[in-house]
Scaffold this active site. Sequence first.
Site, PDB file in Angstrom:
ATOM      1  N   GLU A  41       0.846  -1.316  -0.071  1.00 44.66           N
ATOM      2  CA  GLU A  41       0.067   0.091  -0.091  1.00 44.66           C
ATOM      3  C   GLU A  41       0.866   1.325   0.107  1.00 44.66           C
ATOM      4  O   GLU A  41       2.089   1.210   0.031  1.00 44.66           O
ATOM      5  CB  GLU A  41      -0.996  -0.079   1.211  1.00 44.66           C
ATOM      6  CG  GLU A  41      -1.904  -1.247   1.209  1.00 44.66           C
ATOM      7  CD  GLU A  41      -2.836  -1.155   2.392  1.00 44.66           C
ATOM      8  OE1 GLU A  41      -2.914  -0.785   3.171  1.00 44.66           O
ATOM      9  OE2 GLU A  41      -4.215  -2.076   2.136  1.00 44.66           O
ATOM     10  N   CYS A  50      -1.978  -4.820  -5.448  1.00 46.29           N
ATOM     11  CA  CYS A  50      -2.352  -6.013  -4.891  1.00 46.29           C
ATOM     12  C   CYS A  50      -1.404  -7.394  -4.660  1.00 46.29           C
ATOM     13  O   CYS A  50      -0.483  -7.164  -5.614  1.00 46.29           O
ATOM     14  CB  CYS A  50      -3.707  -6.537  -5.704  1.00 46.29           C
ATOM     15  SG  CYS A  50      -5.040  -5.526  -5.354  1.00 46.29           S
ATOM     16  N   GLU A  52      -1.746 -10.002  -5.826  1.00 48.59           N
ATOM     17  CA  GLU A  52      -1.755 -11.001  -7.216  1.00 48.59           C
ATOM     18  C   GLU A  52      -0.564 -10.211  -8.208  1.00 48.59           C
ATOM     19  O   GLU A  52       0.060 -10.685  -8.980  1.00 48.59           O
ATOM     20  CB  GLU A  52      -3.155 -11.109  -7.754  1.00 48.59           C
ATOM     21  CG  GLU A  52      -3.976 -11.971  -6.907  1.00 48.59           C
ATOM     22  CD  GLU A  52      -4.755 -10.919  -5.921  1.00 48.59           C
ATOM     23  OE1 GLU A  52      -4.214 -10.203  -5.267  1.00 48.59           O
ATOM     24  OE2 GLU A  52      -5.746 -11.486  -5.654  1.00 48.59           O
ATOM     25  N   CYS A  83      -9.804  -8.982  -6.642  1.00 49.69           N
ATOM     26  CA  CYS A  83     -10.347  -7.829  -7.092  1.00 49.69           C
ATOM     27  C   CYS A  83     -10.604  -7.908  -8.751  1.00 49.69           C
ATOM     28  O   CYS A  83      -9.865  -8.762  -9.465  1.00 49.69           O
ATOM     29  CB  CYS A  83      -9.798  -6.600  -6.717  1.00 49.69           C
ATOM     30  SG  CYS A  83      -8.355  -6.026  -7.835  1.00 49.69           S
ATOM     31  N   CYS A  86      -7.274  -7.667 -10.732  1.00 51.24           N
ATOM     32  CA  CYS A  86      -6.291  -8.892 -10.564  1.00 51.24           C
ATOM     33  C   CYS A  86      -6.878  -9.929 -11.568  1.00 51.24           C
ATOM     34  O   CYS A  86      -6.376 -10.734 -11.794  1.00 51.24           O
ATOM     35  CB  CYS A  86      -6.057  -9.179  -9.050  1.00 51.24           C
ATOM     36  SG  CYS A  86      -5.089  -8.022  -8.159  1.00 51.24           S
TER      37      CYS A  86
HETATM   38  N1  THU Z   1      -5.966  -6.943  -1.866  1.00 49.89           N
HETATM   39  C1  THU Z   1      -5.232  -7.815  -2.585  1.00 49.89           C
HETATM   40  O1  THU Z   1      -3.786  -7.386  -2.575  1.00 49.89           O
HETATM   41  N2  THU Z   1      -5.560  -8.730  -3.327  1.00 49.89           N
HETATM   42  C2  THU Z   1      -7.078  -8.937  -3.384  1.00 49.89           C
HETATM   43  O2  THU Z   1      -7.226 -10.135  -3.894  1.00 49.89           O
HETATM   44  C3  THU Z   1      -8.052  -8.155  -2.527  1.00 49.89           C
HETATM   45  C4  THU Z   1      -7.326  -6.930  -2.053  1.00 49.89           C
HETATM   46  C5  THU Z   1      -5.428  -5.674  -0.931  1.00 49.89           C
HETATM   47  C6  THU Z   1      -5.519  -4.367  -1.608  1.00 49.89           C
HETATM   48  C7  THU Z   1      -5.284  -3.698  -0.506  1.00 49.89           C
HETATM   49  O3  THU Z   1      -3.878  -3.394   0.061  1.00 49.89           O
HETATM   50  C8  THU Z   1      -6.042  -4.471   0.622  1.00 49.89           C
HETATM   51  O4  THU Z   1      -5.990  -5.710  -0.022  1.00 49.89           O
HETATM   52  C9  THU Z   1      -7.553  -3.852   1.015  1.00 49.89           C
HETATM   53  O5  THU Z   1      -8.153  -3.779  -0.186  1.00 49.89           O
END
Ligand code: THU
Length: 130
Positions: A41, A50, A52, A83, A86
């Site tokens: 983040e 993310c 992935e 998401c 991804c």
């Molecule tokens: N996030 C992922 O890394 N992968 C997912 O499949 C769902 C969401 C992360 C993005 C963000 O840093 C946190 O989870 C909250 O949304």
Amino acid sequence: MDLLKAARDVRMRAWAPYSRFKVGAALRAESGAVYAGCNVENVAYPEGTCAEAGAIAAMVAGGDTRIAEITVIADSPEPVPCCGGCRQKIAEFAGPEVRVTLATTDGKTRVMSVAELLPGAFSAAHMDRT
Ligand code: THU
């Protein structure tokens, strides 16, 4: 290497000070190599990436371009669904039959195919007018 363990291990290194939601992803490329990524983040929230996306970037940097299997893990009540962005990123490098395992840190798993993860995916074939 066990993808679930790789995803679990890399999740611990996630940088998620804003959401506090750590995610790990690990994939096996068709070559057999395993690549892992975690969410990273940023204080400028839209700049976060993310797990992935991190695993896919590691795969491409490592010289592989085809995903044979992918696992994603998070500390959520139910296996966390990838998401939308991804799903499209995974579909770029994986056939529709590729297995996707969604897991929770307390042991729940949900297994699906890439076709189930992203039905009706936009692909290069949609740009082919011949
Ligand atoms: N996030 C992922 O890394 N992968 C997912 O499949 C769902 C969401 C992360 C993005 C963000 O840093 C946190 O989870 C909250 O949304």
